[in-house]
Design an enzyme around this catalytic site. Sequence first.
Site, short mmCIF file in Angstrom:
data_model
loop_
_atom_site.label_atom_id
_atom_site.label_comp_id
_atom_site.label_asym_id
_atom_site.label_seq_id
_atom_site.Cartn_x
_atom_site.Cartn_y
_atom_site.Cartn_z
CB ALA A 43 -74.05 13.24 44.09
CB VAL A 90 -66.17 5.33 45.92
CG1 VAL A 90 -67.03 6.23 45.07
CG2 VAL A 90 -66.58 5.35 47.39
CE1 TYR A 139 -67.62 9.68 58.86
CE2 TYR A 139 -67.04 11.20 60.63
CZ TYR A 139 -67.61 10.96 59.39
OH TYR A 139 -68.16 12.00 58.68
P1 NAP Z 1 -75.57 10.36 54.05
O1 NAP Z 1 -76.78 11.21 54.03
O2 NAP Z 1 -75.56 9.13 54.88
O3 NAP Z 1 -75.15 10.01 52.55
C1 NAP Z 1 -74.03 9.21 52.29
C2 NAP Z 1 -73.79 9.18 50.81
O4 NAP Z 1 -72.62 8.38 50.57
C3 NAP Z 1 -74.93 8.55 50.04
O5 NAP Z 1 -75.19 9.30 48.88
C4 NAP Z 1 -74.40 7.18 49.68
O6 NAP Z 1 -74.88 6.68 48.44
C5 NAP Z 1 -72.92 7.46 49.54
N1 NAP Z 1 -72.14 6.23 49.66
C6 NAP Z 1 -71.99 5.43 50.74
N2 NAP Z 1 -71.22 4.37 50.44
C7 NAP Z 1 -70.88 4.50 49.12
C8 NAP Z 1 -70.08 3.74 48.24
N3 NAP Z 1 -69.49 2.61 48.63
N4 NAP Z 1 -69.93 4.18 46.96
C9 NAP Z 1 -70.51 5.32 46.54
N5 NAP Z 1 -71.29 6.09 47.36
C10 NAP Z 1 -71.46 5.68 48.63
O7 NAP Z 1 -74.30 11.20 54.58
P2 NAP Z 1 -74.00 12.76 54.51
O8 NAP Z 1 -74.29 13.32 55.85
O9 NAP Z 1 -74.61 13.37 53.30
O10 NAP Z 1 -72.41 12.71 54.37
C11 NAP Z 1 -71.73 13.05 53.17
C12 NAP Z 1 -70.25 13.20 53.50
O11 NAP Z 1 -70.07 14.20 54.49
C13 NAP Z 1 -69.63 11.91 54.09
O12 NAP Z 1 -68.31 11.77 53.61
C14 NAP Z 1 -69.62 12.20 55.56
O13 NAP Z 1 -68.65 11.44 56.23
C15 NAP Z 1 -69.33 13.68 55.58
N6 NAP Z 1 -69.72 14.34 56.80
C16 NAP Z 1 -71.01 14.37 57.21
C17 NAP Z 1 -71.33 15.00 58.42
C18 NAP Z 1 -72.75 15.06 58.91
O14 NAP Z 1 -72.92 15.53 60.05
N7 NAP Z 1 -73.76 14.65 58.17
C19 NAP Z 1 -70.33 15.60 59.17
C20 NAP Z 1 -69.02 15.56 58.72
C21 NAP Z 1 -68.72 14.94 57.53
P3 NAP Z 1 -75.90 5.42 48.33
O15 NAP Z 1 -77.07 5.76 49.20
O16 NAP Z 1 -76.19 5.33 46.88
O17 NAP Z 1 -75.14 4.23 48.87
#
Ligand code: NAP
Length: 246
Positions: A12, A63, A154
């Site tokens: 978050a 996680v 993914y």
């Molecule tokens: P993002 O901007 O790349 O952020 C990813 C987040 O996940 C970061 O806060 C990161 O925290 C955290 N994270 C990664 N590895 C982790 C771990 N091992 N333990 C705890 N936290 C971890 O991605 P986002 O676009 O916000 O995506 C959020 C969710 O939505 C994901 O599940 C993604 O697959 C899903 N999603 C995104 C899209 C899109 O188009 N953006 C589309 C469909 C689904 P740190 O930086 O602290 O590591």
Amino acid sequence: MLNGKVALVTGAGRGIGREIARTLAREGAAVIINYNGSRERAEEAKRMIEEEGGQASLYQCNVSDFAACEAMARDLIKEYGHIDILVNNAGITRDGLIMKMKEEDFDAVLDINLKGTFNTIRHFSRQMLKQKSGRIINISSVSGILGNAGQANYAASKAGVIGLTKTMARELASRGITVNAVAPGFVDTEMTKVLSDEVKEAACKQIPLGRFGQPSDIAEMVAFLASEKAAYITGQVISVDGGMNM
Ligand code: NAP
């Protein structure tokens, strides 16, 4: 309204997770911002929530680490006494065509996106079972529903999240716990910033509404699923994708 509720949002500190945390806090929940590597971004998210009059705290945890998630559940339940909302948002991509995909890229994505979701549910659902209430919301993806060339790891992880969601919904329903998934399409965050303009243009052509979503589009759906208004919804996968999946 989520006054008096405690919510944990994984990943978050930035992106969609940050917006989910802010939205739940605006609704009145005390929010725990989980992060892995981005401490400064998580602190920034906490400040933003506090400036908006909300309540937030930080918890570092990878996680994908089963024991670390167990410790997170123990610590947070000790501190707050209850946990009402769990949002499994943490996720990564390591894209590539199957012929070139490295084993470690497959494992890393499955470990964080799917096993990470299992790990938190495994450790937090015990408390929710005792409470006889709870809301679990897992962030899947349109890729997990439709598949997407270049995203074998993914898409498999996000399809796995859907299977996990439906199974958890069935296991936990009799104790008043709902479990749902939100499946975003393309959302404007750091995850999609890395895509080339060409790929983004091609993506927009697949989106009936013709544009990428904003983190707030996803956060509003999560807040709804976390609320009393969604008490009779469980085991569902809600697409928030501009019409990609219809
Ligand atoms: P993002 O901007 O790349 O952020 C990813 C987040 O996940 C970061 O806060 C990161 O925290 C955290 N994270 C990664 N590895 C982790 C771990 N091992 N333990 C705890 N936290 C971890 O991605 P986002 O676009 O916000 O995506 C959020 C969710 O939505 C994901 O599940 C993604 O697959 C899903 N999603 C995104 C899209 C899109 O188009 N953006 C589309 C469909 C689904 P740190 O930086 O602290 O590591």
